[in-house]
Motif scaffolding. Sequence first.
Motif, mmCIF file in Angstrom:
data_model
loop_
_atom_site.group_PDB
_atom_site.id
_atom_site.type_symbol
_atom_site.label_atom_id
_atom_site.label_comp_id
_atom_site.label_asym_id
_atom_site.label_seq_id
_atom_site.Cartn_x
_atom_site.Cartn_y
_atom_site.Cartn_z
ATOM 1 N N ASP A 244 -19.135 -12.708 80.746
ATOM 2 C CA ASP A 244 -18.803 -14.078 81.105
ATOM 3 C C ASP A 244 -20.047 -14.750 81.677
ATOM 4 O O ASP A 244 -20.880 -14.116 82.320
ATOM 5 C CB ASP A 244 -17.687 -14.108 82.145
ATOM 6 C CG ASP A 244 -16.363 -13.623 81.581
ATOM 7 O OD1 ASP A 244 -16.279 -13.406 80.360
ATOM 8 O OD2 ASP A 244 -15.414 -13.458 82.363
ATOM 9 N N THR B 78 -16.642 -17.323 78.123
ATOM 10 C CA THR B 78 -15.954 -16.060 78.362
ATOM 11 C C THR B 78 -16.121 -15.138 77.166
ATOM 12 O O THR B 78 -15.918 -15.547 76.019
ATOM 13 C CB THR B 78 -14.450 -16.305 78.635
ATOM 14 O OG1 THR B 78 -13.952 -17.303 77.751
ATOM 15 C CG2 THR B 78 -14.238 -16.763 80.064
ATOM 16 N N GLY C 60 -15.001 -16.936 85.276
ATOM 17 C CA GLY C 60 -14.244 -16.458 84.133
ATOM 18 C C GLY C 60 -13.749 -17.649 83.340
ATOM 19 O O GLY C 60 -14.516 -18.551 83.014
#
Length: 576
Positions: free
Chosen positions: A362, A377, A459
């Motif tokens: 990420d 991500t 994330g």
Amino acid sequence: MSAGPAGIPEDRALSPHTGYTRAHWEAAADSLLAAVEPYATEDRALYHLPGEHTSWSGRLSDGLEGYARTLMLAAFRRDEKALERYAEGLAAGTAGIWPRIEDRSQPLVEAASIALALRLTRPLLWDRLDDGVRQRAAAWLGDALTAEPWPCNWELFPVTVGGFLEDIGYEPTLSRAAIDRGLDRIEQWYVGDGWYTDGDGRAFDYYNGWAMHLYPVLHAWLADDERLLDLYGGRLSAHLADYARLFGGDGAPMHQGRSLTYRFATTAPLWLGALTGRTPLSPGGTRRLGSGALKYFLDRGAVDGHGLLTLGWHGPDSAVLQGYSGPASPYWASKGFLGLLLPPDHEVWTATEEPRPADRADESHPIGPPNWLLQSTSSDGLVRLHNHGSEDVRYDPYYTRLAYSTVTTPSTSYDNSVIVGDDPSRTGIEPLGVGEGWVASRHTTASGARVTSLVLAEGAVEVRAFRVSAAPEGTAVRVTGWATGESGAQAELRPIHGLLSASSDGLTGVTAATDTVFVALARLTAEPDPVPLEESVTLTVVDGTNEIHACWSGGREVRARLDDGAVTVGTERPGV
């Protein structure tokens, strides 16, 4: 085994991510060139592609556009048979068929494509023309040296024409003046770290790559001017460090900005860096991104049953068009074939494809000049762009929304917006900074309310916070999230502070007597079974202080304070 253009088998050993090789690019170029040929006029001066001629310029200019933009493709392909056909068209077009190049006219754009193609293929095309044709062509192009461009990337079209005309000795003083004037003008729009605005204001998009960098770097390279190449090539290299992160794992470019119907023209600066040796990317990394974009569009219907590029994104799509879009406009995608100038034994074609940076982990990547935060991500290949610094002079959904991605498109119902009262406008954006996992800005609505915006990201999860100032007490505020459409991605939006859940229209709240802070939790993901959103971060909003404390599940803590037009952010990592 899967196959690409012309049924060529994919090579998953050399190209483990896309399967595409140089042969696939050659086949795609050949197919596009073959498909447009039936639409050329008998004298080959115009290419009247099917479709409504709704552009500002009219049918004649659209036909010239078809000639010029597909000529550029033939030039990159070095297709001598095709170039012979375009030589016929050049002779006829400059004998009175083509419209004159005038101030701020579309033929000025197409003159740049023609001049670039002639310069790139001089031994194959120009040098084989009769003297009379050369004289007429030079005279037709010569009007571009004094035509007034629009004050944006158009300034580089006289530069490109001037570079070719100076090479052939036509009006050398006037040609040099056009080159110097255009290069001087773009300096006022260079904002550092490899980024330009496209004219005055804060319009940041792909024009950085397929215009603002492409033309000066190619001019310097073709002129063998090391001083200019060091200057513009250095800027290109800096730009590519950010630009390479705008592509999703499936090859999709970021769905933001204008002229998106040019599609895989987005790959032009990637190939340009390899061509000139001014790139931070590895050869295999360059090809992975370039081939990924080409494959993305070919796999999704960008080419119709007649082999023609349509006006749209995947297939036909009027939402991505501008008033200047005509049937041949998509063929600026020809710029994406710039890599074919690199010989077959160049390492960009022979190296094994390498993954994107975000394929490995990420990534939260800040970009200073446009005040963007890229949130990528590895689990789903999505890239999200949090926009806190780019806008157009109009309220344009492709510039002024809070966020964009490689899988979603701006919706007509104001996705990724904060709406004060019934006012969705977001212009006069003031960047307030960008850093690791955060970005902030302020804007003033048409009604006079001031909105200070902050995004915290980790994330796939986003904390979206807004401080609304100078709005009457009781003013309705609506916060919207991602509009996924048919993307297959999943969007979530949760109220945290000052907001209540509404229907699909987003979250709603009202302003207090003083400045009011609203906080929401959002996520866009293509993971089939993501961790529950509420487990990703613990949020505390301190009443009366406008402070937000975020404790991410990985242990990172962020403390942020929203003032009216100022944001402070502090980060603590576990064990540090």
